[in-house]
Design a protein around this motif. Structure first.
Motif, PDB file in Angstrom:
ATOM      1  N   UNK A  52       0.842  -1.191   0.000  1.00  8.86           N
ATOM      2  CA  UNK A  52       0.000   0.000   0.000  1.00  8.86           C
ATOM      3  C   UNK A  52       0.873   1.235   0.000  1.00  8.86           C
ATOM      4  N   UNK A  53       0.341   2.303  -0.555  1.00  6.90           N
ATOM      5  CA  UNK A  53       1.097   3.551  -0.568  1.00  6.90           C
ATOM      6  C   UNK A  53       1.428   3.990   0.836  1.00  6.90           C
ATOM      7  N   UNK A  54       0.446   3.890   1.733  1.00  6.87           N
ATOM      8  CA  UNK A  54       0.684   4.196   3.139  1.00  6.87           C
ATOM      9  C   UNK A  54       0.187   3.013   3.964  1.00  6.87           C
ATOM     10  N   UNK A  55       1.092   2.096   4.327  1.00  8.13           N
ATOM     11  CA  UNK A  55       0.712   0.923   5.092  1.00  8.13           C
ATOM     12  C   UNK A  55       0.613   1.234   6.569  1.00  8.13           C
ATOM     13  N   UNK A  56      -0.029   0.322   7.309  1.00  4.25           N
ATOM     14  CA  UNK A  56      -0.101   0.473   8.746  1.00  4.25           C
ATOM     15  C   UNK A  56       1.248   0.179   9.350  1.00  4.25           C
ATOM     16  N   UNK A  57       1.594   0.839  10.412  1.00  2.00           N
ATOM     17  CA  UNK A  57       2.878   0.643  11.073  1.00  2.00           C
ATOM     18  C   UNK A  57       2.744   0.915  12.539  1.00  2.00           C
ATOM     19  N   UNK A  58       3.870   1.021  13.238  1.00  2.00           N
ATOM     20  CA  UNK A  58       3.828   1.258  14.677  1.00  2.00           C
ATOM     21  C   UNK A  58       3.247   2.619  14.998  1.00  2.00           C
ATOM     22  N   UNK A  59       2.548   2.694  16.098  1.00  2.00           N
ATOM     23  CA  UNK A  59       1.960   3.952  16.522  1.00  2.00           C
ATOM     24  C   UNK A  59       3.045   4.914  16.925  1.00  2.00           C
ATOM     25  N   UNK A 129       7.106   6.082   0.871  1.00  2.00           N
ATOM     26  CA  UNK A 129       6.631   4.710   1.010  1.00  2.00           C
ATOM     27  C   UNK A 129       6.944   4.164   2.394  1.00  2.00           C
ATOM     28  N   UNK A 130       8.020   4.679   3.006  1.00  2.00           N
ATOM     29  CA  UNK A 130       8.421   4.161   4.310  1.00  2.00           C
ATOM     30  C   UNK A 130       7.819   4.899   5.483  1.00  2.00           C
ATOM     31  N   UNK A 131       6.938   5.836   5.233  1.00  2.00           N
ATOM     32  CA  UNK A 131       6.350   6.616   6.317  1.00  2.00           C
ATOM     33  C   UNK A 131       5.093   5.904   6.814  1.00  2.00           C
ATOM     34  N   UNK A 132       5.161   5.369   8.023  1.00  2.00           N
ATOM     35  CA  UNK A 132       4.067   4.546   8.527  1.00  2.00           C
ATOM     36  C   UNK A 132       3.450   5.057   9.823  1.00  2.00           C
ATOM     37  N   UNK A 133       4.057   6.064  10.424  1.00  2.00           N
ATOM     38  CA  UNK A 133       3.614   6.486  11.749  1.00  2.00           C
ATOM     39  C   UNK A 133       2.514   7.539  11.704  1.00  2.00           C
ATOM     40  N   UNK A 134       1.908   7.741  10.549  1.00  2.00           N
ATOM     41  CA  UNK A 134       0.827   8.714  10.419  1.00  2.00           C
ATOM     42  C   UNK A 134      -0.321   8.081   9.649  1.00  2.00           C
ATOM     43  N   UNK A 135      -1.502   8.545   9.938  1.00  2.00           N
ATOM     44  CA  UNK A 135      -2.658   8.162   9.127  1.00  2.00           C
ATOM     45  C   UNK A 135      -2.689   9.114   7.940  1.00  2.00           C
ATOM     46  N   UNK A 136      -2.056   8.664   6.860  1.00  2.00           N
ATOM     47  CA  UNK A 136      -1.742   9.585   5.769  1.00  2.00           C
ATOM     48  C   UNK A 136      -2.725   9.453   4.618  1.00  2.00           C
ATOM     49  N   UNK A 137      -2.965  10.566   3.963  1.00  2.00           N
ATOM     50  CA  UNK A 137      -3.713  10.641   2.714  1.00  2.00           C
ATOM     51  C   UNK A 137      -2.887  11.465   1.741  1.00  2.00           C
ATOM     52  N   UNK A 138      -2.877  11.019   0.491  1.00  2.00           N
ATOM     53  CA  UNK A 138      -2.083  11.703  -0.533  1.00  2.00           C
ATOM     54  C   UNK A 138      -3.036  12.394  -1.492  1.00  2.00           C
ATOM     55  N   UNK A 139      -2.852  13.683  -1.682  1.00  2.00           N
ATOM     56  CA  UNK A 139      -3.692  14.478  -2.576  1.00  2.00           C
ATOM     57  C   UNK A 139      -2.837  14.953  -3.736  1.00  2.00           C
ATOM     58  N   UNK A 140      -3.294  14.715  -4.973  1.00  2.00           N
ATOM     59  CA  UNK A 140      -2.513  15.142  -6.124  1.00  2.00           C
ATOM     60  C   UNK A 140      -3.207  14.809  -7.434  1.00  2.00           C
ATOM     61  N   UNK A 157     -13.058   6.549  -6.597  1.00  2.00           N
ATOM     62  CA  UNK A 157     -13.320   5.343  -5.802  1.00  2.00           C
ATOM     63  C   UNK A 157     -12.134   4.398  -5.833  1.00  2.00           C
ATOM     64  N   UNK A 158     -11.514   4.232  -7.014  1.00  2.00           N
ATOM     65  CA  UNK A 158     -10.356   3.339  -7.124  1.00  2.00           C
ATOM     66  C   UNK A 158      -9.170   3.868  -6.334  1.00  2.00           C
ATOM     67  N   UNK A 159      -8.956   5.172  -6.369  1.00  2.00           N
ATOM     68  CA  UNK A 159      -7.820   5.764  -5.653  1.00  2.00           C
ATOM     69  C   UNK A 159      -8.038   5.741  -4.153  1.00  2.00           C
ATOM     70  N   UNK A 160      -9.303   5.777  -3.721  1.00  2.00           N
ATOM     71  CA  UNK A 160      -9.587   5.776  -2.289  1.00  2.00           C
ATOM     72  C   UNK A 160      -9.052   4.510  -1.626  1.00  2.00           C
ATOM     73  N   UNK A 161      -9.015   3.398  -2.375  1.00  2.00           N
ATOM     74  CA  UNK A 161      -8.468   2.161  -1.827  1.00  2.00           C
ATOM     75  C   UNK A 161      -6.975   2.281  -1.548  1.00  2.00           C
ATOM     76  N   UNK A 162      -6.319   3.180  -2.238  1.00  2.00           N
ATOM     77  CA  UNK A 162      -4.897   3.439  -2.020  1.00  2.00           C
ATOM     78  C   UNK A 162      -4.671   4.661  -1.132  1.00  2.00           C
ATOM     79  N   UNK A 163      -5.742   5.129  -0.487  1.00  2.00           N
ATOM     80  CA  UNK A 163      -5.682   6.307   0.371  1.00  2.00           C
ATOM     81  C   UNK A 163      -5.186   7.538  -0.394  1.00  2.00           C
ATOM     82  N   UNK A 164      -5.617   7.618  -1.639  1.00  2.00           N
ATOM     83  CA  UNK A 164      -5.250   8.754  -2.490  1.00  2.00           C
ATOM     84  C   UNK A 164      -6.510   9.516  -2.886  1.00  2.00           C
ATOM     85  N   UNK A 165      -6.342  10.818  -3.043  1.00  2.00           N
ATOM     86  CA  UNK A 165      -7.447  11.709  -3.395  1.00  2.00           C
ATOM     87  C   UNK A 165      -7.031  12.502  -4.630  1.00  2.00           C
TER      88      UNK A 165
END
Length: 928
Positions: A52-59, A129-140, A157-165
């Motif tokens: 995933x573009x922004x995967x889950x990681x440590x808090x 790609x390595x940034x995991x400590x935030x609940x990130x959304x990418x706008x572009x 809708x397709x981009x939303x699955x990748x947390x992209x807007x």
């Protein structure tokens, strides 16, 4: 030294802030290390599958158990500012809106409502790609034109699955904004290539339309951000494509946390000033709370551009504009974390080495290049990457070292980019031509010295190449090549000390460095490799993002702390209401930058010759006459200017004039008199020696600082460099201060007062606050005041040293403290006015009504040549102190002290400029 430090903007906050930030960063760094070491397998992912573009990681972990109360306050304020709530005993991830020109995925339309998404190529994508400590959304922008609503809905809708807007830009906007302004104007300029040269006239004609499209596109990005923004989010804007975005976002919501990061060099101010929209872009970026750069040099260039082009104040913290501070990350390296070189997700590469596909690739490469040393270059095929220079240097190395021709190979991966741009097409042809010539010249039937690929490689193949060129059996000679490229791209400062630094333009030097790397002893090669490895694994993309966002959060908190110190804007309704209800009003008005026409208004031409002559704002003439004719209102114009300047501007009005910080006073229908107390030390004025030295110093610095000037006054000397180059003027002012403090006046009873862009020498204790008590006494004596003053409006653009006038009238000071403060203001030399004679009316003995003509050499011409020595000793016995504060009967709600254009002020309220003063005076005149 303490006095000088206290006059620097922000000093009463900076020392605590810098110390706290360093302690907090060190602590948070240790907490992150501890968190990762205790959960080593939490981020392990299969490197073979799509991530995933922004995967889950440590808090993320916030440092909160501070031992000092101030640090606890900072931590609490940051949690409040972040808007985070703890879940399961751990703080929730902070939402991060990453806004960049391109999304990390490219979209390909397969049908009316179906899309295929592919990972994009780029340094920013790779880093985040390595940034995991935030609940990130990418706008572009998705890189494709989608004019129909069905396509836009399905792609969203397709981009939303990748947390992209997505931001939908039409073809014309993309052409004008991206291909035009971004890549044709900004990109070459930021890389010192200058503006397009082919057709200057055509460029000029097209520039405005491209800039308009640039602003429109930035506003479209802002609209999407505003639609998805939630309170507490951090908005992280990226690169030169979105320099206008911080302003658009702040215009929508001034409380929004906005950071901006530049991924290219920022040019020197001399280059940036050639841009027609130079000022507008700088001011737009300064709307951000934090501005980040890769290196100190770029940050320094940005601050210098803001200083030289906008005339703003550059501080160790960043850029200050009337109290609003925009932090610039690398201006002052408090710790290693204050400069933000982007990194990679090093763990991802390390984990990939265990994958079977990567191991197979490594074995294949070792077999293929057995017996030869491999140099590797992986770059976008870009004009700033230095690929032609690198290959030419390799050719020269082969020319000078024939024995290496069949023992070394250069693998160059050139990732295609902007293939539709003619300049890049030319570059591709040029590189192909050079590679073909060198391979034809030095190659054999079985081997060629250069393997050049115009394409991308998959991640596994790339990891294998990096592994092969980094093992002991192969040299780290690729370091010299990579460092050469990074010198072009501007990131040479960010690599470890293990690399070999070269000047990429010097082909001979690069060729020699290649030879040094290839012949390097094994132990030195291993040490260099280890040093660089540790640097890369420490300065990761995760650390880069966490540090930037952490600094941004702190900048918000610090801005809030500063805001508490900034007075609120003046509420005109309150001023008018109290004015109407009062019986005896006193209006104290400054002159320069208060009653004059603003000289720095947007779009106004700077004319030093005209602006050196201070003139009353033309819109104030009628309101001022009405106010002067009000029998319940007394107006005092209190200025540092000479008497002749005030006479010229206010001679027709019925009011009081106080010249040279209140040292001379008169009603416009009377004669000038002095308010100087007898205990004021003015011996330096009598001293021909001191006067000659001062004049010599001031003349010297005026001659060596273009567009500066000095004003010799009767009781002071002022050197002004307002119109000079700001940075050069400040350097000259610093040099002047050293001359003055260590010269013959070091033992004289004088003070050296440093203004925003001026240096003034005046007697110790001469301030507007020190003079106002005696001025009030003169007014009471001459005007036959029958009612106490129950309303005071004090407005001015005063130096910090002269802001003691605000405290003089402050009713909210405790009674004992108020008496002490006024005594100290009234007699700053000896600390008390109680030993001076008191007149029959209860005030201090009034000064003699010395007429204007009784002061020899009062005009500017004679006072500037030192011929007036002795006038002070003749008049000394006529000067005494008088006190007018006893005529005040002032309640807190009837006192309005207001600073004009100075947000760092001890005044109660603020006005933006003299235009606001004009509006206020008009309203007062209407109700008067």
């Amino acid at each position: 030294a303490e006095l000088q430090s206290s006059q620097l903007p922000g000093n009463k906050y900076n020392s605590a802030i810098l110390r706290t930030r360093l302690e907090r960063l060190l602590r948070e760094r240790e907490l992150r290390k501890s968190n990762r070491s205790s959960h080593p397998n939490e981020e392990v992912r299969d490197g073979n599958r799509e991530v995933d573009v922004f995967g889950d990681g440590p808090l993320s972990t916030e440092g909160d158990n501070w031992q000092e109360e101030f640090l606890e306050g900072i931590a609490a304020a940051r949690e409040l500012a972040d808007g985070r709530e703890k879940k399961d005993g751990q703080p929730a991830k902070q939402r991060l809106l990453v806004v960049a020109n391109r999304l990390p995925v490219s979209a390909v339309r397969r049908g009316e409502d179906s899309w295929a998404l592919e990972m994009s190529v780029g340094g920013l994508v790779s880093a985040l790609l390595g940034v995991n400590d935030f609940e990130a959304r990418w706008i572009g922008w998705a890189g494709v034109n989608v004019p129909d609503e069905v396509g836009q809905r399905s792609l969203t809708k397709a981009l939303a699955e990748k947390r992209c807007i997505p931001v939908f830009l039409d073809e014309e906007i993309v052409h004008q904004y991206y291909n035009g302004y971004c890549n044709n104007i900004l990109w070459p300029l930021f890389h010192y290539l200058g503006l397009p040269q082919e057709d200057r006239l055509a460029t000029t004609r097209g520039f405005q339309s491209q800039f308009d499209a640039y602003k429109k596109a930035n506003q479209m990005f802002a609209d999407v951000v505003n639609e998805h923004y939630e309170e507490g989010d951090v908005v992280w804007c990226h690169d030169y494509h979105l320099m206008f975005l911080p302003k658009c976002l702040k215009d929508y919501n001034n409380e929004m946390k906005v950071g901006w990061f530049l991924h290219t060099p920022f040019p020197s101010s001399e280059i940036h000033r050639t841009l027609p929209s130079r000022s507008e872009l700088l001011r737009s970026v300064l709307a951000a709370d934090l501005v980040g750069f890769h290196t100190y040099d770029y940050a320094r260039h940005f601050v210098s551009a803001c200083t030289r082009i906008l005339g703003l104040e550059g501080t160790p913290e960043g850029v200050e504009d009337q109290g609003k501070l925009t932090r610039v990350a690398a201006v002052f390296v408090v710790s290693a974390q204050c400069h933000f070189p982007i990194g990679i997700d090093s763990d991802r590469f390390i984990r990939a080495l265990e994958l079977p596909q990567v191991k197979d690739h490594i074995k294949e490469l070792k077999d293929r290049f057995a017996g030869r040393k491999v140099m590797l270059g992986v770059d976008r095929l870009d004009m700033i990457k230095g690929i032609p220079q690198k290959i030419l240097a390799f050719e020269k190395f082969l020319e000078e070292n024939p024995h290496w021709r069949d023992k070394v190979v250069l693998l160059q991966i050139a990732v295609p980019t902007r293939t539709d741009v003619p300049e890049y097409q030319k570059l591709t042809c040029q590189v192909h031509e050079i590679v073909g010539r060198i391979n034809g010249r030095f190659g054999t039937l079985t081997a060629v010295p250069i393997h050049h690929l115009d394409r991308t490689l998959d991640f596994q193949a790339l990891c294998a190449l990096y592994a092969v060129t980094g093992t002991k059996s192969f040299a780290v000679q690729s370091v010299v090549i990579m460092r050469c490229i990074l010198e072009f791209a501007g990131a040479a400062q960010s690599l470890g000390a293990g690399a070999i630094l070269v000047n990429p333009w010097n082909i001979t030097e690069v060729a020699a460095s290649i030879g040094y790397a290839l012949n390097m002893p094994a132990d030195e090669r291993e040490k260099r490799h280890h040093h660089n490895f540790m640097h890369v694994t420490t300065h990761t993309s995760q650390e880069w993002a966490e540090t930037f966002v952490s600094e941004l959060n702190d900048s918000i908190v610090e801005a809030q702390m500063r805001t508490r110190q900034i007075p609120p804007l003046l509420r005109t309704r309150d001023v008018l209401q109290c004015y109407l209800q009062s019986n005896n009003r006193l209006l104290i008005l400054g002159f320069n930058a208060t009653l004059t026409e603003p000289v720095d208004a947007p779009g106004r031409r700077v004319d030093q010759f005209k602006e050196m002559e201070l003139k009353l704002h033309p819109d104030l003439r009628e309101p001022l006459k009405k106010l002067c004719n009000d029998p319940k209102t007394t107006i005092v114009v209190l200025s540092g200017s000479e008497r002749s300047v005030l006479d010229k501007n206010f001679g027709e009005y019925s009011l009081w004039l106080a010249a040279e910080h209140g040292m001379f006073v008169r009603p416009t229908k009377g004669e000038w008199m002095t308010t100087m107390p007898e205990n004021l030390h003015m011996d330096w004025v009598d001293s021909v020696k001191v006067q000659d030295v001062l004049l010599h110093v001031f003349e010297y610095f005026t001659e060596r600082t273009p567009r500066s000037h000095f004003e010799p006054r009767e009781t002071s000397l002022v050197w002004n460099y307002k119109y000079a180059d700001v940075e050069f003027g400040r350097l000259q002012a610093k040099d002047m201060l050293q001359h003055l403090w260590t010269g013959p006046i070091s033992n004289a009873s004088v003070e050296v007062v440093q203004g925003g862009r001026s240096v003034e020498v005046r007697a110790v204790g001469v301030t507007k606050g020190a003079a106002i008590d005696r001025i009030l006494g003169e007014i009471v004596h001459n005007k036959d005041v029958k009612a106490p003053i129950d309303y005071v409006l004090c407005i001015g653009h005063f130096l910090p040293k002269d802001e003691d006038i605000y405290n003089f009238f402050e009713p909210e000071l405790p009674a004992g403290l108020a008496t002490t403060a006024r005594a100290n203001i009234g007699n700053p030399v000896n600390g008390s006015a109680s030993n001076l004679p008191i007149g029959r009316n209860g005030f201090r003995a009034r000064c003699s009504n010395a007429p204007y003509k009784s002061f020899p050499n009062s005009d500017k011409g004679t006072s500037s040549n030192g011929n007036g020595a002795g006038w002070w000793s003749k008049m000394r016995d006529r000067f005494t102190l008088q006190e007018g504060s006893s005529v005040l009967d002032l309640k807190s709600e009837n006192y309005f002290s207001c600073a004009v254009g100075r947000k760092r002020s001890s005044a109660r309220y603020l006005l933006g400029s003299s235009a606001d003063v004009v509006s206020l005076m008009k309203e007062l005149a209407e109700v008067s």
